[in-house]
Design a protein around this motif. Structure first.
Motif, PDB file in Angstrom:
ATOM      1  N   ALA A 107      -0.407  12.129   4.185  1.00 52.38           N
ATOM      2  CA  ALA A 107      -1.756  11.558   4.194  1.00 52.38           C
ATOM      3  C   ALA A 107      -2.682  12.284   3.217  1.00 52.38           C
ATOM      4  CB  ALA A 107      -2.332  11.591   5.602  1.00 52.38           C
ATOM      5  N   ASP A 108      -2.495  13.594   3.064  1.00 52.22           N
ATOM      6  CA  ASP A 108      -3.352  14.360   2.157  1.00 52.22           C
ATOM      7  C   ASP A 108      -3.195  13.935   0.702  1.00 52.22           C
ATOM      8  OD1 ASP A 108      -4.457  15.776   4.235  1.00 52.22           O
ATOM      9  OD2 ASP A 108      -3.251  17.590   3.907  1.00 52.22           O
ATOM     10  N   ARG A 109      -2.059  13.350   0.358  1.00 52.96           N
ATOM     11  CA  ARG A 109      -1.849  12.887  -1.022  1.00 52.96           C
ATOM     12  C   ARG A 109      -2.844  11.800  -1.413  1.00 52.96           C
ATOM     13  NH1 ARG A 109       4.532  12.133  -0.430  1.00 52.96           N
ATOM     14  NH2 ARG A 109       5.061  14.307  -0.117  1.00 52.96           N
ATOM     15  N   ALA A 110      -3.421  11.120  -0.432  1.00 52.69           N
ATOM     16  CA  ALA A 110      -4.393  10.055  -0.716  1.00 52.69           C
ATOM     17  C   ALA A 110      -5.709  10.621  -1.249  1.00 52.69           C
ATOM     18  CB  ALA A 110      -4.646   9.219   0.540  1.00 52.69           C
ATOM     19  N   ARG A 111      -5.992  11.865  -0.941  1.00 46.18           N
ATOM     20  CA  ARG A 111      -7.216  12.537  -1.393  1.00 46.18           C
ATOM     21  C   ARG A 111      -8.481  11.789  -0.974  1.00 46.18           C
ATOM     22  NH1 ARG A 111      -4.321  13.358  -6.757  1.00 46.18           N
ATOM     23  NH2 ARG A 111      -3.262  15.348  -6.458  1.00 46.18           N
ATOM     24  N   VAL A 131       0.843  -1.195   0.000  1.00 45.01           N
ATOM     25  CA  VAL A 131       0.000   0.000   0.000  1.00 45.01           C
ATOM     26  C   VAL A 131       0.879   1.246   0.000  1.00 45.01           C
ATOM     27  CG1 VAL A 131      -1.776   1.275   1.282  1.00 45.01           C
ATOM     28  CG2 VAL A 131      -1.833  -1.226   1.242  1.00 45.01           C
ATOM     29  N   ALA A 132       0.562   2.220  -0.840  1.00 47.62           N
ATOM     30  CA  ALA A 132       1.301   3.481  -0.850  1.00 47.62           C
ATOM     31  C   ALA A 132       1.250   4.114   0.541  1.00 47.62           C
ATOM     32  CB  ALA A 132       0.702   4.431  -1.880  1.00 47.62           C
ATOM     33  N   THR A 133       2.343   4.722   0.938  1.00 45.33           N
ATOM     34  CA  THR A 133       2.450   5.315   2.273  1.00 45.33           C
ATOM     35  C   THR A 133       1.319   6.307   2.538  1.00 45.33           C
ATOM     36  OG1 THR A 133       4.842   5.044   2.199  1.00 45.33           O
ATOM     37  CG2 THR A 133       3.987   6.568   3.835  1.00 45.33           C
ATOM     38  N   SER A 134       0.972   7.125   1.559  1.00 47.89           N
ATOM     39  CA  SER A 134      -0.095   8.108   1.766  1.00 47.89           C
ATOM     40  C   SER A 134      -1.415   7.421   2.117  1.00 47.89           C
ATOM     41  CB  SER A 134      -0.268   8.986   0.534  1.00 47.89           C
ATOM     42  OG  SER A 134      -0.602   8.215  -0.596  1.00 47.89           O
ATOM     43  N   LEU A 135      -1.719   6.320   1.451  1.00 48.03           N
ATOM     44  CA  LEU A 135      -2.948   5.580   1.749  1.00 48.03           C
ATOM     45  C   LEU A 135      -2.887   4.944   3.127  1.00 48.03           C
ATOM     46  CD1 LEU A 135      -3.518   3.843  -1.695  1.00 48.03           C
ATOM     47  CD2 LEU A 135      -4.897   5.681  -0.714  1.00 48.03           C
ATOM     48  N   LEU A 136      -1.744   4.391   3.462  1.00 52.48           N
ATOM     49  CA  LEU A 136      -1.598   3.751   4.770  1.00 52.48           C
ATOM     50  C   LEU A 136      -1.755   4.771   5.897  1.00 52.48           C
ATOM     51  CD1 LEU A 136      -1.001   1.110   6.253  1.00 52.48           C
ATOM     52  CD2 LEU A 136       1.410   1.696   6.128  1.00 52.48           C
ATOM     53  N   TYR A 137      -1.118   5.934   5.765  1.00 49.12           N
ATOM     54  CA  TYR A 137      -1.229   6.961   6.799  1.00 49.12           C
ATOM     55  C   TYR A 137      -2.648   7.518   6.869  1.00 49.12           C
ATOM     56  CZ  TYR A 137       3.891   7.078   7.359  1.00 49.12           C
ATOM     57  OH  TYR A 137       5.207   6.775   7.614  1.00 49.12           O
ATOM     58  N   ALA A 138      -3.306   7.701   5.719  1.00 50.77           N
ATOM     59  CA  ALA A 138      -4.687   8.185   5.716  1.00 50.77           C
ATOM     60  C   ALA A 138      -5.611   7.158   6.366  1.00 50.77           C
ATOM     61  CB  ALA A 138      -5.141   8.490   4.290  1.00 50.77           C
TER      62      ALA A 138
END
Length: 148
Positions: A82-86, A55-62
């Motif tokens: 986290a905001d990169r996950a949109r 899982v992409a880090t942004s998705l995991l943190y979100a």
């Protein structure tokens, strides 16, 4: 994805060796706080499950944030990542899934409350809108290689 990650890592190492990214002085210029944050992030990544590694880090943190968990234990929230996950207000996110496109994958996306926007079996790719809290469940499928 592993090849791209290895390629990026090799580029950074080459840059450090050639002095293009600041050479050895970079490490000396980092504050103790920055070094502590880097150690915390690496320690966290060392604990990731096989599904989390897909899982992409942004998705995991979100996802962690949506569950009320710390993104990285001991650190302030890493909002920019986290905001990169949109993630939208309904807790949904559009993802690109690199995977063997199987009936099981498509059914799992539907079962967790997602919707497939497009599936391209010839390219091992799926675009879907899924609940952020379910990205790890999808990543846990054996046919999934990476979710971004």
């Amino acid at each position: 994805m592993a090849e791209r990650w290895i390629g990026r890592r090799a580029f950074v190492v080459a840059g450090l060796l050639l002095g293009g990214l600041g050479g050895p002085a970079v490490a000396q210029e980092l504050s103790e706080q920055a070094q502590s944050q880097i150690r915390a992030i690496y320690a966290d990544k060392a604990t990731w499950t096989p599904a989390q590694k897909k899982v992409a880090t942004s998705l995991l943190y979100a996802r962690r944030e949506s569950l009320g968990q710390a993104m990285v234990q001991g650190l302030a929230p890493l909002r920019r990542i986290a905001d990169r996950a949109r993630v939208d207000p309904q807790g949904m996110v559009v993802v690109d899934i690199r995977a063997e496109v199987t009936d099981n994958l498509l059914q799992t996306i539907a079962d967790v409350g997602g919707r497939v926007a497009a599936a391209y079996p010839a390219f091992d790719a799926v675009r879907a809108r899924v609940p952020i809290r379910q990205v790890e469940a999808i990543a846990a499928l054996p046919e999934v290689r990476y979710i971004t």
